[in-house]
Motif scaffolding. Structure first.
Motif, mmCIF file in Angstrom:
data_model
loop_
_atom_site.group_PDB
_atom_site.id
_atom_site.type_symbol
_atom_site.label_atom_id
_atom_site.label_comp_id
_atom_site.label_asym_id
_atom_site.label_seq_id
_atom_site.Cartn_x
_atom_site.Cartn_y
_atom_site.Cartn_z
ATOM 1 N N ARG A 70 -4.332 27.535 3.990
ATOM 2 C CA ARG A 70 -4.527 26.394 4.883
ATOM 3 C C ARG A 70 -3.489 26.309 5.992
ATOM 4 O O ARG A 70 -3.778 25.806 7.066
ATOM 5 N N PHE A 113 -5.885 29.651 15.492
ATOM 6 C CA PHE A 113 -7.186 29.179 15.981
ATOM 7 C C PHE A 113 -8.319 29.974 15.317
ATOM 8 O O PHE A 113 -9.264 29.402 14.758
ATOM 9 N N GLU A 114 -8.185 31.294 15.366
ATOM 10 C CA GLU A 114 -9.251 32.155 14.809
ATOM 11 C C GLU A 114 -9.423 31.938 13.307
ATOM 12 O O GLU A 114 -10.531 31.929 12.788
ATOM 13 N N GLU A 115 -8.302 31.744 12.621
ATOM 14 C CA GLU A 115 -8.356 31.675 11.160
ATOM 15 C C GLU A 115 -8.380 30.240 10.638
ATOM 16 O O GLU A 115 -8.271 30.013 9.429
ATOM 17 N N LYS A 116 -8.449 29.268 11.556
ATOM 18 C CA LYS A 116 -8.504 27.849 11.173
ATOM 19 C C LYS A 116 -7.341 27.455 10.264
ATOM 20 O O LYS A 116 -7.509 26.852 9.203
ATOM 21 N N VAL A 127 -7.997 22.105 19.746
ATOM 22 C CA VAL A 127 -8.444 22.380 18.381
ATOM 23 C C VAL A 127 -7.293 22.657 17.411
ATOM 24 O O VAL A 127 -7.304 22.162 16.273
ATOM 25 N N VAL A 128 -6.321 23.439 17.844
ATOM 26 C CA VAL A 128 -5.304 23.907 16.885
ATOM 27 C C VAL A 128 -4.468 22.723 16.396
ATOM 28 O O VAL A 128 -3.870 21.990 17.184
ATOM 29 N N ASP A 182 -6.628 16.145 12.114
ATOM 30 C CA ASP A 182 -7.849 15.476 11.673
ATOM 31 C C ASP A 182 -7.494 14.006 11.369
ATOM 32 O O ASP A 182 -6.568 13.739 10.595
#
Ligand SMILES: Cc1ncc(COP(=O)(O)O)c(C=O)c1O
Length: 298
Positions: free
Chosen positions: A53, A81-84, A121-122, A151
């Motif tokens: 995570r 970003f790519e791997e969330k 996003v990140v 979030d």
């Protein structure tokens, strides 16, 4: 995901939370650089054991004293970003950068300069502390965390968690306020503030250079340039007889070395095994510390 070598509060916190520690190794041969290929390796391996995570980066590094380049930070942000992955940027040594050509780049600044989609996003948390820098006010126990793109539901839980921990005493809060809002040119205390700040940072920079020079002249010790933070992390070659003596005493070889150094010279350093290191290599951490108001070295 945490760097190895790392500041051991991370491995301790992970253990306390019964989370899974995924190690990514910093590249000692390239001045403790953070390599995205190594992050990929660690992530792929970690995915066989858990659902990764969080990616934690310590920049400038403790115990390794490296300062990551802007390009490296951009690459890490793209990877997150790519791997969330949630990014935790430990930037408590942001004022401690000494090497020519090295500069501190904050994750938040780079993230915003990269623009969308990354900047929207990140998820990022950045940490700062009054214990480091030119302040060195460890006893006041104060610092801050800044979160970006978190979030909202998670942020609600975070607010709850932070609230139950209460806060540092008032003097610590006052120091933090002074750190984030220092005297500006034209203010009555600006000249004195700036002179003292530069004196502390120059003394640390001088010690950083000295440490590296002296260690690299010493047989059996190899030390990377101390680009920042407050430490060097030299590698030591230990002869077979020392390895055997350490084993006979049930001690890790670098612990054996550090204890001998302490007993025979009074010098106290921390064995590399306390921070993690590649199997078969041995190190110790040396702290560059300075007293406030110390004179500027010539
Ligand atoms: C990389 C790093 N992060 C965080 C901390 C914690 O700082 P403090 O708890 O003193 O604010 C330290 C202290 O040595 C550190 O080296």
């Amino acid at each position: 995901m945490i760097p190895i070598p790392q500041y051991p509060l991370y491995s301790a916190a992970i253990a306390e939370l019964s989370a899974v520690q995924l190690n990514y190794y910093l590249d000692e041969e390239r001045c403790w650089a953070l390599d995205v290929a190594e992050l990929r390796r660690a992530l792929a391996e970690g995915r066989q054991r858990c659902c990764p995570r969080v990616l934690c980066v310590i920049n400038p590094g403790n115990p390794t004293g490296q300062v990551q380049s802007r390009q490296c930070i951009e690459d890490v942000i793209k990877f997150a970003f790519e791997e969330k992955l949630f990014l935790m940027a430990d930037e408590v040594y942001q004022d401690n950068v000494y090497a020519e050509g090295s500069a501190f780049h904050s994750f938040k600044k780079v993230l915003f300069e990269m623009g969308p989609p990354y900047s929207e996003v990140v998820e990022l948390a950045s940490f700062h502390s009054i214990s480091k820098g030119f302040m060195g006010e460890c006893g006041f126990r104060s610092g801050y965390m800044e979160v970006v793109n978190m979030d909202p539901e998670v942020q609600q839980q975070l607010a709850k968690l932070v609230s139950v921990r209460l806060c540092p005493p008032v003097p610590g809060q006052i120091v933090l306020d002074a750190v984030v809002d220092p005297p500006q040119p034209g203010d009555p205390s600006y000249e004195l503030f700036n002179t003292e700040k530069q004196a502390v940072l120059s003394a640390l920079a001088h010690k950083a250079r000295l440490t590296q020079e002296i260690f690299n002249k010493t047989p059996g010790i190899h030390c990377n340039p101390v680009q920042g933070a407050m430490y060097s992390f030299p590698r030591i070659e230990l002869p077979p007889r020392a390895l055997a003596a350490a084993e006979a005493q049930g001690q890790a070889p670098d612990m054996f070395f550090c204890m001998k150094l302490l007993e025979e010279t009074g010098i106290c350093v921390v064995p590399g095994s306390g921070f993690g290191q590649r199997e078969g290599t041995f190190h110790f951490r040396w702290s560059l510390r300075t007293k406030p108001h110390c004179p500027v070295p010539n």
